[in-house]
Write an enzyme that holds these catalytic residues in place. Sequence first.
Site, PDB file in Angstrom:
ATOM      1  N   LEU A 138      38.964  32.310  41.914  1.00  0.00           N
ATOM      2  CA  LEU A 138      39.754  32.347  40.692  1.00  0.00           C
ATOM      3  C   LEU A 138      40.214  30.925  40.417  1.00  0.00           C
ATOM      4  O   LEU A 138      40.514  30.166  41.351  1.00  0.00           O
ATOM      5  CB  LEU A 138      40.982  33.260  40.845  1.00  0.00           C
ATOM      6  N   ASP A 139      40.281  30.548  39.144  1.00  0.00           N
ATOM      7  CA  ASP A 139      40.797  29.233  38.804  1.00  0.00           C
ATOM      8  C   ASP A 139      42.201  29.065  39.369  1.00  0.00           C
ATOM      9  O   ASP A 139      42.936  30.052  39.548  1.00  0.00           O
ATOM     10  CB  ASP A 139      40.853  29.059  37.278  1.00  0.00           C
ATOM     11  N   LYS A 140      42.592  27.842  39.614  1.00  0.00           N
ATOM     12  CA  LYS A 140      43.906  27.553  40.183  1.00  0.00           C
ATOM     13  C   LYS A 140      45.018  28.293  39.442  1.00  0.00           C
ATOM     14  O   LYS A 140      45.898  28.898  40.057  1.00  0.00           O
ATOM     15  CB  LYS A 140      44.165  26.041  40.143  1.00  0.00           C
TER      16      LYS A 140
END
Length: 325
Positions: A138-140
């Site tokens: 997942l993106d940050k």
Amino acid sequence: MEHVQRFTFDRSRMPERLDRFLAEALPELSRSQLKRLIDEGRVTLNNAAVKASAKLKGGEEIAITLPEPVPTETLSQDIPLTVLYEDSQLIVIDKPAGMVVHPAPGHSQGTLVNALLYHCQDLSGIGGELRPGIVHRLDKDTSGVMVATKTDEAHQHLAQQFKDHSINRRYVALVHGLLPSTKGTVDKPIGRHPTQRKKMSTGSRNGRQAVTHWKVLQVYEEDRLSLVELRLETGRTHQIRVHLADMLHPVLADPVYGGNRIKTLKDPELRRLATSLDRQALHARLLGFIHPVSGEYLDSSSAVPADMQSIIDYLQNKYSAASAV
């Protein structure tokens, strides 16, 4: 015991560098680990040693020999985790926004992997190291459900499910604008942006297939916002954010693909809430898959976090009050 994984580069694909192909095929390995394996001669192309920059054109047979697991050099850190499910094969967690998944330059500590190394005391080795297996990311600044594996068997099983697009992945997002219908599908390849290298784009020459299904859950017409559920078939970097931006409906508060759309919000309280969110309004609410050992379907879900929920609550209250008048 060493383990050999084999791949065939499909003739239908666009030409691609070997290291880039392996980074996609083996997401559990960092680029530095792949480089080391290539430099050590553990990667062969048609049974011959090869350089990372080798160009794949179609039909090549690639083999990568993974050594016996050794202790990882990554630091284990006592970072609190919200565990949704755990057994001897895998762990499902609720990742908070702001947490990077894997150590990288500039983020060597405080990542999900650092936290899992401390939490999981029963790792048997993934990709040559005693560490958790990251089968997706997942993106940050995207929150929500993620799975990591503890064994090579579980890792390979789940990685194949992701490759087969059989994983059930559901997201919720607040987006700008009113979508053209109640549901739909975006089927556009995604690749690296041709000029802005930190962005992804549907206009890339070497884009890979990317499919996102969307369904409108709620419309906030006066504020030109929509609450949307999204289901992924594929899992390209920034896929949901890129596809929605391409539709001219970027995720609310997306710092990369949303431009300055927050400034167009006329409601000052809504604008304040969106600005204070300080991340894209995107949450991975459900992840479902077949358990690699039991063969049973398992899913885990996560409630929308407070920062994003506060905006939804404000909008719901606002529109409920308006309809009661």
